[in-house]
Design an enzyme around this catalytic site. Structure first.
Site, PDB file in Angstrom:
ATOM      1  N   TYR A  79     -44.156 -40.620 -32.361  1.00 54.95           N
ATOM      2  CA  TYR A  79     -43.297 -39.428 -32.213  1.00 54.95           C
ATOM      3  C   TYR A  79     -42.185 -39.396 -33.279  1.00 54.95           C
ATOM      4  CZ  TYR A  79     -45.308 -39.276 -27.441  1.00 54.95           C
ATOM      5  OH  TYR A  79     -46.140 -39.260 -26.347  1.00 54.95           O
TER       6      TYR A  79
ATOM      7  N   HIS B  48     -51.442 -46.808 -27.058  1.00 52.33           N
ATOM      8  CA  HIS B  48     -51.395 -45.337 -26.964  1.00 52.33           C
ATOM      9  C   HIS B  48     -52.754 -44.688 -26.617  1.00 52.33           C
ATOM     10  CE1 HIS B  48     -48.564 -41.965 -28.438  1.00 52.33           C
ATOM     11  NE2 HIS B  48     -49.411 -41.473 -27.560  1.00 52.33           N
TER      12      HIS B  48
HETATM   13  N1  LIG Z   1     -49.566 -40.795 -23.925  1.00 49.28           N
HETATM   14  C1  LIG Z   1     -49.967 -39.703 -24.531  1.00 49.28           C
HETATM   15  O1  LIG Z   1     -51.001 -39.673 -25.210  1.00 49.28           O
HETATM   16  C2  LIG Z   1     -49.150 -38.461 -24.382  1.00 49.28           C
HETATM   17  C3  LIG Z   1     -49.667 -37.219 -24.811  1.00 49.28           C
HETATM   18  C4  LIG Z   1     -48.875 -36.089 -24.636  1.00 49.28           C
HETATM   19  C5  LIG Z   1     -47.617 -36.203 -24.069  1.00 49.28           C
HETATM   20  N2  LIG Z   1     -47.120 -37.426 -23.682  1.00 49.28           N
HETATM   21  C6  LIG Z   1     -45.776 -37.571 -23.077  1.00 49.28           C
HETATM   22  O2  LIG Z   1     -45.667 -36.681 -21.974  1.00 49.28           O
HETATM   23  C7  LIG Z   1     -44.550 -35.827 -22.166  1.00 49.28           C
HETATM   24  C8  LIG Z   1     -44.785 -34.484 -21.497  1.00 49.28           C
HETATM   25  O3  LIG Z   1     -45.951 -33.876 -21.973  1.00 49.28           O
HETATM   26  P1  LIG Z   1     -45.893 -32.563 -22.921  1.00 49.28           P
HETATM   27  O4  LIG Z   1     -44.666 -32.624 -23.713  1.00 49.28           O
HETATM   28  O5  LIG Z   1     -47.206 -32.483 -23.599  1.00 49.28           O
HETATM   29  O6  LIG Z   1     -45.961 -31.338 -21.919  1.00 49.28           O
HETATM   30  P2  LIG Z   1     -45.181 -30.748 -20.622  1.00 49.28           P
HETATM   31  O7  LIG Z   1     -44.015 -31.552 -20.233  1.00 49.28           O
HETATM   32  O8  LIG Z   1     -46.255 -30.470 -19.647  1.00 49.28           O
HETATM   33  O9  LIG Z   1     -44.712 -29.350 -21.180  1.00 49.28           O
HETATM   34  C9  LIG Z   1     -43.741 -29.207 -22.171  1.00 49.28           C
HETATM   35  C10 LIG Z   1     -43.750 -27.741 -22.609  1.00 49.28           C
HETATM   36  O10 LIG Z   1     -43.555 -26.914 -21.463  1.00 49.28           O
HETATM   37  C11 LIG Z   1     -42.367 -26.150 -21.588  1.00 49.28           C
HETATM   38  N3  LIG Z   1     -41.647 -26.250 -20.316  1.00 49.28           N
HETATM   39  C12 LIG Z   1     -40.842 -27.249 -19.892  1.00 49.28           C
HETATM   40  N4  LIG Z   1     -40.384 -27.005 -18.650  1.00 49.28           N
HETATM   41  C13 LIG Z   1     -40.937 -25.834 -18.265  1.00 49.28           C
HETATM   42  C14 LIG Z   1     -40.871 -25.059 -17.086  1.00 49.28           C
HETATM   43  N5  LIG Z   1     -40.130 -25.450 -16.053  1.00 49.28           N
HETATM   44  N6  LIG Z   1     -41.582 -23.922 -17.034  1.00 49.28           N
HETATM   45  C15 LIG Z   1     -42.323 -23.525 -18.096  1.00 49.28           C
HETATM   46  N7  LIG Z   1     -42.431 -24.220 -19.240  1.00 49.28           N
HETATM   47  C16 LIG Z   1     -41.740 -25.358 -19.324  1.00 49.28           C
HETATM   48  C17 LIG Z   1     -41.588 -26.748 -22.737  1.00 49.28           C
HETATM   49  O11 LIG Z   1     -40.956 -25.739 -23.487  1.00 49.28           O
HETATM   50  P3  LIG Z   1     -39.357 -25.690 -23.705  1.00 49.28           P
HETATM   51  O12 LIG Z   1     -39.040 -26.818 -24.636  1.00 49.28           O
HETATM   52  O13 LIG Z   1     -39.171 -24.347 -24.307  1.00 49.28           O
HETATM   53  O14 LIG Z   1     -38.736 -25.838 -22.354  1.00 49.28           O
HETATM   54  C18 LIG Z   1     -42.667 -27.416 -23.578  1.00 49.28           C
HETATM   55  O15 LIG Z   1     -43.207 -26.500 -24.512  1.00 49.28           O
HETATM   56  C19 LIG Z   1     -44.409 -35.780 -23.690  1.00 49.28           C
HETATM   57  O16 LIG Z   1     -43.176 -35.254 -24.112  1.00 49.28           O
HETATM   58  C20 LIG Z   1     -44.636 -37.220 -24.032  1.00 49.28           C
HETATM   59  O17 LIG Z   1     -43.471 -37.992 -23.774  1.00 49.28           O
HETATM   60  C21 LIG Z   1     -47.891 -38.537 -23.825  1.00 49.28           C
END
Ligand SMILES: NC(=O)c1ccc[n+]([C@@H]2O[C@H](COP(=O)([O-])OP(=O)(O)OC[C@H]3O[C@@H](n4cnc5c(N)ncnc54)[C@H](OP(=O)(O)O)[C@@H]3O)[C@@H](O)[C@H]2O)c1
Length: 284
Positions: free
Chosen positions: A52, A113
């Site tokens: 990241y 990862h």
């Molecule tokens: N291990 C892995 O391979 C892997 C892969 C992917 C992610 N991750 C981890 O998991 C975390 C979360 O996953 P993610 O970032 O993919 O997705 P997420 O948390 O499901 O969604 C984030 C997105 O949703 C929006 N959002 C946030 N709160 C919201 C709400 N209450 N209503 C509507 N939209 C909302 C955000 O936009 P705004 O910023 O505009 O609020 C952002 O674009 C990552 O940040 C990372 O730390 C790990």
């Protein structure tokens, strides 16, 4: 226990706050600001990764909160991850040390990862254990491991693998993997818990949200933590971070939980970077 004011899960004796804050895609400046704000709101679990490119910023955000007296280091659970290019022993140890230095602290949890066929899983798991023995992390775990590789890794590891962080949200079933984690004494952490925002427009979740006077995001996160699954939502907006944290004062009924489970569908997966040598569990 340091996180006694919020729900946690215990995996192989290790306590992990069920709600965390994700930092994927957050540019360094934003990561520092949002981690600081998240800790001010009350989050006690922060998720980052070497890939990241924001570990230093995440560490700085934690440092800002600690300096302000918002939280003490030992009241926060910090996770980072070993990138797939660093799975040979020497590279893994180098990155583990680098990540700890960038964060400015020893992470609580260091994950592999994504699984990959080479080098051997034994070499990588041995190196991950060595990283723990050398003090580069407190605990170790996995990310994106299907059940067969999850079991194999657990059998090879000297120390318990305390979580497997995988995509999980209402549109993707993870029934099999959750069962595997339970059998292994591990836990599941849900990435993309809000289906990257897609849950905001869901009619079924919306109906349930209305009943509880909550938002679609809050109901979705509640659905996850009520299963004992760790959820790590990400946002660039302080107001949304506050909203996502406000999920500890209501409960979904068994029927509501089932209605959300029924939203899972075969095409629900959002991020499929699994090596072709492996296959997702049948239901996911
Ligand atoms: N291990 C892995 O391979 C892997 C892969 C992917 C992610 N991750 C981890 O998991 C975390 C979360 O996953 P993610 O970032 O993919 O997705 P997420 O948390 O499901 O969604 C984030 C997105 O949703 C929006 N959002 C946030 N709160 C919201 C709400 N209450 N209503 C509507 N939209 C909302 C955000 O936009 P705004 O910023 O505009 O609020 C952002 O674009 C990552 O940040 C990372 O730390 C790990």
């Amino acid at each position: 226990m340091p996180y006694s004011d919020q729900p946690t899960v215990i995996a192989s004796g290790v306590e992990i706050p069920l709600l965390g804050f994700g930092t994927w895609m957050l540019e360094p400046e934003e990561a520092r600001r949002m981690v600081h704000e998240a800790l001010r709101i009350g989050y006690r679990h922060i998720d980052t990764a070497w890939i990241y490119k924001n570990e230093k910023a995440v560490g700085d955000g934690i440092g800002d909160a600690v300096a302000e007296g918002i939280v003490a280091r030992d009241e926060i659970f910090v996770t980072t991850k070993i990138w797939v290019e660093h799975f040979h022993r020497d590279a893994l140890l180098r990155q583990a040390e680098e990540s700890a230095i960038s964060l400015g602290l020893t992470p609580d949890l260091l994950l592999l990862h994504w699984p990959k066929p080479t080098p051997s899983l034994k070499e990588t798991i041995d190196a991950l254990n060595e990283a723990q023995d050398k003090g580069f992390t407190r605990h170790i775990g996995l990310s994106n491991f299907p059940s067969p590789q999850f079991r194999e890794a657990a059998a090879l590891s000297k120390a318990p693998l305390i979580t497997n962080q995988v995509e999980y949200h209402p549109y993707l079933s993870q029934k099999t993997l959750i069962e595997t984690a339970r059998e292994l004494g591990s836990s599941i952490t849900a990435w993309s818990p809000l289906a990257q925002g897609k849950i905001a427009d869901d009619a079924v979740i919306g109906e349930i949200a209305k009943v509880h006077g909550k938002s679609n995001g809050q109901v979705t996160l509640r659905w996850l933590i009520q299963q004992g699954v760790i959820a790590i939502p990400r946002t660039t907006k302080v107001e949304r971070a506050r909203e996502s944290f406000d999920i500890f004062d209501f409960e979904l009924s068994a029927d509501e939980m089932a209605r959300i489970h029924a939203l899972a569908r075969p095409e629900g997966r959002l991020g499929d970077w699994l090596d072709a040598a492996f296959h997702w569990d049948q239901d996911s």
